[in-house]
Write a protein that holds these residues in place. Structure first.
Motif, PDB file in Angstrom:
ATOM      1  N   GLN A  33      49.275  37.602  32.050  1.00 19.36           N
ATOM      2  CA  GLN A  33      49.367  38.814  32.536  1.00 19.36           C
ATOM      3  C   GLN A  33      47.986  39.322  33.082  1.00 19.36           C
ATOM      4  O   GLN A  33      47.336  39.736  32.404  1.00 19.36           O
ATOM      5  CB  GLN A  33      49.922  39.631  31.749  1.00 19.36           C
ATOM      6  N   LYS A  34      47.696  39.196  34.486  1.00 18.24           N
ATOM      7  CA  LYS A  34      46.497  39.709  35.168  1.00 18.24           C
ATOM      8  C   LYS A  34      46.359  40.874  34.945  1.00 18.24           C
ATOM      9  O   LYS A  34      44.927  41.318  34.563  1.00 18.24           O
ATOM     10  CB  LYS A  34      46.514  39.300  36.573  1.00 18.24           C
ATOM     11  N   SER A  35      47.343  42.016  35.080  1.00 19.68           N
ATOM     12  CA  SER A  35      47.129  43.349  34.644  1.00 19.68           C
ATOM     13  C   SER A  35      46.646  43.645  33.260  1.00 19.68           C
ATOM     14  O   SER A  35      46.094  44.683  33.169  1.00 19.68           O
ATOM     15  CB  SER A  35      48.472  44.081  34.789  1.00 19.68           C
ATOM     16  N   ASP A  36      46.612  42.859  32.288  1.00 17.27           N
ATOM     17  CA  ASP A  36      46.100  43.287  31.045  1.00 17.27           C
ATOM     18  C   ASP A  36      44.716  43.019  30.899  1.00 17.27           C
ATOM     19  O   ASP A  36      43.914  43.353  30.028  1.00 17.27           O
ATOM     20  CB  ASP A  36      46.858  42.154  29.948  1.00 17.27           C
ATOM     21  N   TRP A  37      44.264  42.092  31.907  1.00 17.15           N
ATOM     22  CA  TRP A  37      42.701  42.032  32.255  1.00 17.15           C
ATOM     23  C   TRP A  37      42.202  42.251  33.561  1.00 17.15           C
ATOM     24  O   TRP A  37      41.780  41.294  34.107  1.00 17.15           O
ATOM     25  CB  TRP A  37      42.059  40.580  31.528  1.00 17.15           C
ATOM     26  N   PRO A  38      42.617  43.613  33.956  1.00 23.32           N
ATOM     27  CA  PRO A  38      42.336  43.670  35.286  1.00 23.32           C
ATOM     28  C   PRO A  38      41.024  43.360  35.850  1.00 23.32           C
ATOM     29  O   PRO A  38      40.009  43.995  35.151  1.00 23.32           O
ATOM     30  CB  PRO A  38      42.723  45.011  35.659  1.00 23.32           C
ATOM     31  N   GLY A  39      40.794  42.327  36.805  1.00 21.78           N
ATOM     32  CA  GLY A  39      39.336  42.203  37.457  1.00 21.78           C
ATOM     33  C   GLY A  39      38.765  41.192  36.715  1.00 21.78           C
ATOM     34  O   GLY A  39      37.589  40.735  37.013  1.00 21.78           O
TER      35      GLY A  39
END
Length: 348
Positions: A33-39
């Motif tokens: 889940q990319k949004s859990d570690w944004p950037g």
């Protein structure tokens, strides 16, 4: 299918074992889940690879992946990291997030060494809208595990509970916090009170005494999980974090919890806190209390901080029969959780 509600685990001789009791496996979910570690998602699979590398030398690792494509990607990382894939079992089950501590099954055992499973309701900490895949994980896994299973109820409603909100000693005692379970903020179970929770813990986990702490640490997205605050390390001892800097907002919170623990007649050991970990203007829930106890190793989050060494030394003295290993968690904690949050033990 769940058994009848009157046939509770405790009534049938089951209890939730302590984390240091022998494991059959550790359950984790591969990060996606990319949004859990944004950037900052790029280093996270490598952090997971390092965690699996240590865990698979201790016990079997059950790894949740969404599909064959994610499994192939995970295999590539793990092979590059020197992991023996014969000790990793892949389960193709899609998840919303990786925090298996909170949505994975909680296992119970009885004196005959039989195992059961608790399928609590999960609603993403009463905060996020995407939780249905995570909530379904225990039931889907049990189609293959085929264990006796219960869905805990109170007042004719399924109980929402995350594994990170409780910490048992395997002998009838449990740690939790008022902020997580009794606050109207991120309220998991509207209408449930302290006595209701204590009865649920008694009936489903075999708990006889609940130790209620007050608040969780600053930056905790879960609103008060105990596994960032205080943990049993044996049946009669608890480690708990303290912050000596009176100007730090964690200081008063942690001192109140310390004062409550002093009245328990248990051995209380202080763990330090790292200096505040801040990323993109946000203070993150960095805590040495979020360690994970496996069969032969204790994995401890570290933060490039002078107190890393002190925390590792304290835990090494408390677990002389296990190797205590620091896992760099500065990137991982940007997801608002670390090692205990991402693991769930299955007792042997």
């Amino acid at each position: 299918m769940p058994l009848a509600r009157t046939d509770t685990p405790a009534g049938l001789g089951y209890r939730m074992p302590a984390e240091w009791e022998p494991h059959a496996a550790t359950w984790i979910a591969w990060p996606h889940q990319k949004s859990d570690w944004p950037g900052k998602i790029a280093p996270i699979p490598w952090v997971y690879t390092e965690i699996v590398r240590h865990l698979h030398q201790s016990e079997k690792v059950n790894l949740l992946v969404a599909d064959s494509r994610m499994e192939a990607a995970a295999r590539r990382y793990l092979l590059k990291g020197g992991v023996d894939l014969t000790k990793v079992h892949f389960w193709q089950q899609p998840t919303n997030r990786v925090w298996t501590r909170d949505y994975g099954p909680i296992f119970v055992v009885n004196d005959k060494h039989q195992k059961g499973m608790l399928d609590w309701r999960f609603n993403a900490w009463a905060k996020y809208p995407d939780w249905k895949q995570d909530d379904a994980i225990p039931g889907k896994l049990n189609k293959k595990l085929k264990l006796p299973a219960w869905q805990p109820f109170c007042h004719d409603k399924r109980v929402v509970l995350e594994g990170g909100s409780i910490d048992p000693n395997g002998k009838g005692m449990l740690l939790t916090t008022e902020e997580c379970l009794l606050s109207p903020v991120q309220e998991r179970n509207p209408g449930m009170n302290r006595a209701d929770y204590e009865k649920v813990f008694h009936d489903y986990l075999g708990i006889k005494k609940v130790i209620w702490l007050n608040q969780g640490i600053v930056g905790d997205d879960t609103h008060g999980h105990v596994d960032d605050l205080a943990r049993f390390v044996n049946a009669k001892s608890i480690v708990t974090i303290r912050e000596p800097n009176a100007a730090d907002p964690n200081h008063a919170i942690l001192e109140e919890n310390w004062d409550r623990l002093k009245y328990t007649k248990l051995d209380i050991i202080a763990l330090p806190m790292p200096e505040p970990v801040v990323f993109n203007g946000q203070r993150l829930p960095a805590s040495y209390a979020n360690f994970y106890i496996a069969n032969t190793v204790v994995l401890v989050p570290t933060f490039n901080d002078p107190n890393d060494r002190e925390a590792l030394g304290i835990l090494a003295e408390l677990f002389p029969d296990r190797k205590v290993v620091g896992i760099h968690a500065v990137d991982l904690v940007w997801g608002l959780g670390t090692l205990h949050c991402m693991t769930q033990q299955e007792p042997r």
